[in-house]
Each structure stands twice: as structure tokens, then as C-alpha cells.
Motif scaffolding. Structure first.
Motif, PDB file in Angstrom:
ATOM      1  N   PRO A  47      -2.912  11.357   5.932  1.00 36.40           N
ATOM      2  CA  PRO A  47      -1.902  10.887   4.982  1.00 36.40           C
ATOM      3  C   PRO A  47      -2.405  11.007   3.545  1.00 36.40           C
ATOM      4  CG  PRO A  47      -3.029   9.022   5.950  1.00 36.40           C
ATOM      5  CD  PRO A  47      -3.557  10.237   6.649  1.00 36.40           C
ATOM      6  N   GLU A  48      -1.483  10.886   2.616  1.00 30.11           N
ATOM      7  CA  GLU A  48      -1.855  10.842   1.206  1.00 30.11           C
ATOM      8  C   GLU A  48      -2.738   9.608   1.011  1.00 30.11           C
ATOM      9  OE1 GLU A  48       0.790  10.973  -2.833  1.00 30.11           O
ATOM     10  OE2 GLU A  48       1.246   9.372  -1.428  1.00 30.11           O
ATOM     11  N   LEU A  49      -3.924   9.799   0.440  1.00 30.58           N
ATOM     12  CA  LEU A  49      -4.827   8.667   0.250  1.00 30.58           C
ATOM     13  C   LEU A  49      -4.597   8.061  -1.136  1.00 30.58           C
ATOM     14  CD1 LEU A  49      -8.042   9.991   2.002  1.00 30.58           C
ATOM     15  CD2 LEU A  49      -6.347   8.398   2.881  1.00 30.58           C
ATOM     16  N   LEU A  58       1.727  -2.330   0.470  1.00 31.55           N
ATOM     17  CA  LEU A  58       2.440  -2.731  -0.731  1.00 31.55           C
ATOM     18  C   LEU A  58       3.011  -1.510  -1.463  1.00 31.55           C
ATOM     19  CD1 LEU A  58       2.902  -5.605  -1.808  1.00 31.55           C
ATOM     20  CD2 LEU A  58       1.168  -5.135  -3.534  1.00 31.55           C
ATOM     21  N   SER A  59       2.231  -0.438  -1.478  1.00 34.09           N
ATOM     22  CA  SER A  59       2.702   0.776  -2.164  1.00 34.09           C
ATOM     23  C   SER A  59       3.955   1.322  -1.480  1.00 34.09           C
ATOM     24  CB  SER A  59       1.599   1.838  -2.214  1.00 34.09           C
ATOM     25  OG  SER A  59       1.475   2.494  -0.969  1.00 34.09           O
ATOM     26  N   GLU A  60       4.020   1.163  -0.156  1.00 32.03           N
ATOM     27  CA  GLU A  60       5.204   1.658   0.556  1.00 32.03           C
ATOM     28  C   GLU A  60       6.432   0.799   0.248  1.00 32.03           C
ATOM     29  OE1 GLU A  60       3.684   1.993   4.522  1.00 32.03           O
ATOM     30  OE2 GLU A  60       2.926   4.011   4.144  1.00 32.03           O
ATOM     31  N   LEU A  61       6.219  -0.502   0.139  1.00 31.90           N
ATOM     32  CA  LEU A  61       7.338  -1.384  -0.236  1.00 31.90           C
ATOM     33  C   LEU A  61       7.823  -1.015  -1.634  1.00 31.90           C
ATOM     34  CD1 LEU A  61       6.197  -4.948   0.953  1.00 31.90           C
ATOM     35  CD2 LEU A  61       7.802  -3.390   2.063  1.00 31.90           C
ATOM     36  N   GLY A  87      -2.824   1.973 -10.355  1.00 31.96           N
ATOM     37  CA  GLY A  87      -4.000   1.506  -9.625  1.00 31.96           C
ATOM     38  C   GLY A  87      -3.694   0.264  -8.808  1.00 31.96           C
ATOM     39  N   ILE A  88      -3.050  -0.694  -9.441  1.00 30.04           N
ATOM     40  CA  ILE A  88      -2.735  -1.951  -8.742  1.00 30.04           C
ATOM     41  C   ILE A  88      -1.756  -1.702  -7.592  1.00 30.04           C
ATOM     42  CG2 ILE A  88      -1.681  -4.238  -8.978  1.00 30.04           C
ATOM     43  CD1 ILE A  88      -4.082  -4.291 -10.654  1.00 30.04           C
ATOM     44  N   LEU A  89      -0.739  -0.901  -7.857  1.00 32.07           N
ATOM     45  CA  LEU A  89       0.301  -0.709  -6.843  1.00 32.07           C
ATOM     46  C   LEU A  89      -0.175   0.098  -5.639  1.00 32.07           C
ATOM     47  CD1 LEU A  89       3.389  -0.119  -9.164  1.00 32.07           C
ATOM     48  CD2 LEU A  89       2.926  -2.108  -7.721  1.00 32.07           C
ATOM     49  N   LYS A 147      -2.219   9.266  -4.388  1.00 31.63           N
ATOM     50  CA  LYS A 147      -1.006   8.482  -4.616  1.00 31.63           C
ATOM     51  C   LYS A 147      -0.993   7.940  -6.051  1.00 31.63           C
ATOM     52  CE  LYS A 147       0.522   5.880  -1.078  1.00 31.63           C
ATOM     53  NZ  LYS A 147       1.870   5.900  -0.525  1.00 31.63           N
ATOM     54  N   LYS A 148      -2.158   7.473  -6.480  1.00 32.15           N
ATOM     55  CA  LYS A 148      -2.279   6.918  -7.816  1.00 32.15           C
ATOM     56  C   LYS A 148      -1.924   7.985  -8.869  1.00 32.15           C
ATOM     57  CE  LYS A 148      -5.794   4.778 -10.612  1.00 32.15           C
ATOM     58  NZ  LYS A 148      -7.224   4.507 -10.758  1.00 32.15           N
TER      59      LYS A 148
END
Ligand code: ADP
Ligand code: MG
Ligand code: ZN
Length: 480
Positions: A296-298, A326-329, A318-320, A302-303
Motif C-alpha cells: 500500500p501507499e506508505l 485516521l488518514s482514511e477517515l 504530517g499529522i493527518l 501519502k504525506k
């Protein structure tokens, strides 16, 4: 005084989240009544035979490839022989001679920039059972539910120099495993455990000092304290001209000190030999490539994508992306509301605030992205005021309720009846002739006072921008 340098290498055990154990079909689920997830294989009964779970190899390959490792296409399992009541076979099936992955690296963030931490190897092995020492009666009990749960042990090179680097490395590994979906890496539940090997040497020295190994560290804070304590202890010994003894020490986080557990054993003490019950494992090129291409995209990618495609700041991105969940939500919310920046803002402020207030782990945040997206759209359309939206969001965060009907029921919808609003505005203007006089004379500051009064009367069911607009209109009328 001489200057000393701390040298740290880590052995990290990660429990893999396969459904079943490594050599039998028993469940790996955490907890459960003692000895209910067991069978003859994982409780070491004579005559039982292990059969390798292919998923374990797949998960180990994923982890190894993500950490830039070489793969031993011919690997096998070895027996590590020792007696302990939590180890029913009298040996642990592990890998010594041919670990599945070797010579990789991960990059960590340090105050001085990014730094590569080399990974010596990653090998597959089985977990042990758990001893429960009865506090009231003088006896110990053993639970074999965890016996045979698959592990990968990730062995780093001694590349870390302080606690910050160690924590950063562990966070990196945890994030990577969670993104890969191979482990939840919960330190509290023991699905991620770190042994810290530490030595101290004179700065500039090219050789390594004698190290100790610390076990029993179950939080990042405990790890940081243990490192500091051991660094001090070894430095003092060296200062006094004494030798550090190579040994395994147990860190007692309550007493904030460590004590010697046993003198350090060597690989030769365990009389490792290839396990005759398990055939060697062959990993084909095709399989490796299949896994590589399905990674998957790491987080790092993603950042970058959040910055490039969604226009987020590096900090927010970075936080998200700290937690995959959480990033998927966030991404789903952004997609549904059509405004990534608004969604990001909401997550950075409201979601993080509630997580902090309630002490919610990112993995446990559990709301339907559509509910948040709907709420954001309603703020945009001025169906609800931002203050009330925050209250509604708290309900979404806690109970995942559907915002539209809730807003309706709770009467939080902004009054669209402009007639009512104008009526209220005029009432309030009439009630306050003094401030009105000032406003008519061009003292714009007073309008803040009126907006406040009107909002109060409307009980939050009006939005400030709309009120201001309507107020200006009514004031203009009175000027003529
Ligand atoms: P063992 O198998 O006996 O535990 P290894 O050589 O496999 O020993 O090393 C285990 C861990 O200890 C590795 O992470 C390695 O980087 C680290 N290590 C080895 N020597 C030192 C040292 N002198 N100082 C700090 N860490 C060390
Ligand atoms: Mg070791
Ligand atoms: Zn079993």
C-alpha cells in the motif's frame, strides 16, 4: 571529564495480525479465557506436528520489502532450545541461520535531519505463553493462548545514539506495520515489544563498548527513562575505571532503576539447529514481485500526495498521516465534502481536540466520514452556525449520529425566516437607543455589541455573518 557517546541497537518483536497462529489453526485473538485458543501443537504435546501458515511469510515479506530488506529466497526455521514454563516444547521455533529478510534500513527524523537506521535482519518466530503469578496464593499459572502467535523480530544495527532516535525509530516501525496491515503494534497489549541494547564509549572511539540488554519495556516513556538510567549507570562505571558486564537487565519503571537478571547468553548456549519438522521455505521471484507491487501507499508517499494534490501544509499532512486509519477517515471526508482544506482544518482542530480531551487512540476513532462531510456542507450553506456545528460534531464523534436529523430534532438549524430575524433586530435596536445613536453616527465598533445581542436572542440559530448583513440593512434604513 571525558566525553561519552551512547550506542543503541534494538531488537523489536512485532506480533503479526494473522487470524491464526504460525504453526496451527488456533486463533490469535488477544485475550480470551486462559487456554481456550490452544491445541496439541501450540501446547507442545508429543506427536503433534507444526504446519507453516503462509500468511506469516507473506506478512514478513511485506514488512521486509517496506524496510528495504534483501530476501533470503531459501530460508528455514531453527529450534532455539531452552526450558521455561511458558515454552511448552522446550524450544522456540525461530530463525537463526537464514532469516527471511536481512540488510535493510528505515529513515527516521532527528533534529539534525533524517537519518538511516540499518536493519540487520527480520526473522519469523513463535511467541511464548504467559505466566500469571497469583498475588494471593503461592502459585503461578500458565496461559498458552499466546503460545504460537506469529512474531517477526526486527534487529537493528547499533545505529541509534539517544532516546529520541530510539522513539523515532519505534514510531517509524509502528507506523509502517500499521500501514502495511501486518500488526496493530500496541505496546500495552504487547503486540510490539522492544529490547534495548546499550553501550557507552568514549567519543571518537571506533570500537563498541560492552553492552547490556534491557527487557520489560512497555511504553515509549519507560524506554526513554530506561535509556537515560542505563546511560548514566554505565558512564559512572567507566568514569570509575570499572568494567561494564555484558548482561540482561530488567528495568523497573516504578523504581526507575534496572537490576541484573542474568548474564548474557550467547547463541551457542541455545544449541540452535534446523527444525526437522519443518521443510525449508522457498520464496519465488514471482511471489516477491507480487507482494512488492501490492504494497500500500506508505506514510511518506501519502504525506507528499497530501501536499501536492490536496494543497495541505507539510505540518498538517504530517499529522493527518500519522495513523493510516485516521488518514482514511480524513480522505473520505474530504472527497465527500469536496473541500480537502476545509476537511483538513476540521480534523486538525476539532477531531484532534476531541481525541486529546477524551484520550482516544487514533485507531479507535470511529465515525462515518459522510456524517462529517454532511456537517461541513451544512456549515458552508449556513444551515448551522459554526458553534453549533462543533456541538453536533461532538455527538458524531461519540455516537456517530446522522447530523441532519439530529440538527432538525435539536432545533439547531439556522432560522431562514428573515422576517423573524429582522423583527428581532429592530426590537433590539429600539431597546438600545444610546448605542444605536452611536452606530448611526458611524461608530462601527458598536455593531459588534448588536451582533452579540442578536445572536443571544436567536440562541445560536443564526450565523454571525448573516446577522451582520441583516443588521447593516436595518441600520441603513434608519439612516434615511
Ligand atoms: P544477540 O543475538 O546476542 O542478542 P546481536 O549481535 O544479534 O546479539 O545484537 C543484538 C542487538 O544488539 C542488535 O540490535 C545490535 O545492534 C545490538 N548491539 C550489538 N552490540 C552492541 C553494542 N556494543 N552496543 C549497543 N548495541 C549493540
Ligand atoms: Mg538477541
Ligand atoms: Zn494451536
Amino acid at each position: 571529564m571525558k566525553q561519552y557517546e551512547t550506542v543503541i541497537g534494538l531488537e523489536v518483536h512485532v506480533e503479526l495480525s494473522t487470524k491464526t497462529k504460525i504453526f496451527c489453526g488456533c486463533s490469535t485473538e488477544f485475550g480470551g479465557a486462559p487456554n481456550t485458543h490452544t491445541c496439541p501443537v501450540c501446547s507442545g504435546m508429543p506427536g503433534s506436528l507444526p504446519v507453516l501458515n503462509k500468511k506469516v511469510v507473506e506478512f514478513a515479506l511485506k514488512a521486509g520489502l517496506a524496510a528495504n530488506c534483501q530476501i533470503n529466497q531459501h530460508c528455514r526455521f531453527d529450534r532455539k532450545n531452552y526450558f521455561y514454563p511458558d515454552n511448552p516444547q522446550n524450544y522456540q521455533i525461530s530463525q537463526l541461520y537464514l532469516p527471511i529478510c536481512h540488510d535493510g534500513w528505515v529513515e527516521i527524523d532527528t533534529p539534525g535531519g533524517s537519518k538511516k537506521i540499518r536493519i540487520h535482519e527480520m526473522h519469523m518466530e513463535e511467541d511464548a505463553g504467559k505466566l500469571i503469578h497469583d498475588e494471593w496464593e503461592d502459585c503461578s499459572l500458565v496461559d498458552y493462548n499466546r503460545s504460537g502467535v506469529p512474531l517477526i523480530e526486527i534487529v537493528s544495527e547499533p545505529d541509534m545514539r539517544n532516546a529520541e532516535e530510539v522513539i523515532s525509530y519505534l514510531e517509524k516501525l509502528r507506523c509502517m506495520m500499521q500501514y502495511l496491515g501486518v500488526s496493530d503494534c500496541k505496546l500495552q497489549e504487547g503486540s510490539m515489544r522492544a529490547d534495548v541494547n546499550l553501550s557507552v564509549r568514549e567519543e571518537g572511539s571506533g570500537t563498541l563498548g560492552t553492552r547490556t540488554e534491557m527487557k520489560n519495556l512497555n511504553s515509549f516513556k519507560a524506554i526513554a527513562r530506561a535509556i537515560e538510567g542505563e546511560r548514566e549507570r554505565q558512564t559512572e562505571l567507566l568514569e570509575e575505571g570499572q568494567a561494564v558486564i555484558q548482561e540482561t537487565r530488567r528495568w523497573d519503571d516504578n523504581k526507575e532503576s534496572s537490576y541484573a537478571m542474568r548474564s548474557k547468553e550467547d547463541a551457542k548456549d541455545y544449541r540452535y539447529f534446523p527444525d526437522p519438522d519443518l521443510p525449508p521455505v522457498y520464496i519465488s521471484n514471482e511471489w516477491i514481485e507480487e507482494i512488492r507491487s501490492s504494497l500500500p501507499e506508505l506514510r511518506e508517499e501519502k504525506k507528499q500526495r497530501y501536499q501536492d494534490k490536496l494543497g495541505l501544509s507539510p505540518y498538517d499532512a504530517g499529522i493527518l498521516t500519522e495513523s493510516r486509519h485516521l488518514s482514511e477517515l480524513f480522505e473520505e471526508t474530504a472527497r465527500l465534502c469536496g473541500n480537502p482544506k476545509k476537511a483538513a482544518n476540521w480534523f486538525m482542530v476539532e477531531v484532534l481536540r476531541l481525541m486529546k480531551d477524551k484520550g482516544t487512540d487514533p485507531e479507535e476513532v470511529n465515525f462515518t466520514p459522510k456524517h462529517v462531510a454532511d456537517l461541513l456542507k451544512m456549515i458552508e450553506k449556513r444551515t448551522i452556525s459554526p458553534q453549533n456545528a462543533k456541538k453536533v460534531f461532538q455527538k458524531i464523534f461519540e455516537e456517530d449520529l446522522e447530523p441532519e436529523s439530529f440538527i432538525e430534532q435539536a432545533g439547531l438549524r439556522i432560522v431562514e425566516d428573515t422576517g423573524l430575524l429582522t423583527e428581532k433586530i429592530n426590537e433590539i435596536l429600539d431597546r438600545n437607543p444610546g448605542p444605536l445613536e452611536e452606530l448611526l453616527n458611524g461608530k462601527d465598533k458598536v455593531s459588534g455589541f448588536f451582533v452579540g445581542q442578536i445572536m443571544k436572542e436567536m440562541k445560536g440559530k443564526a450565523d454571525p455573518a448573516g446577522v451582520r448583513e441583516a443588521l447593516n440593512k436595518e441600520v441603513e434604513k434608519r439612516k434615511n
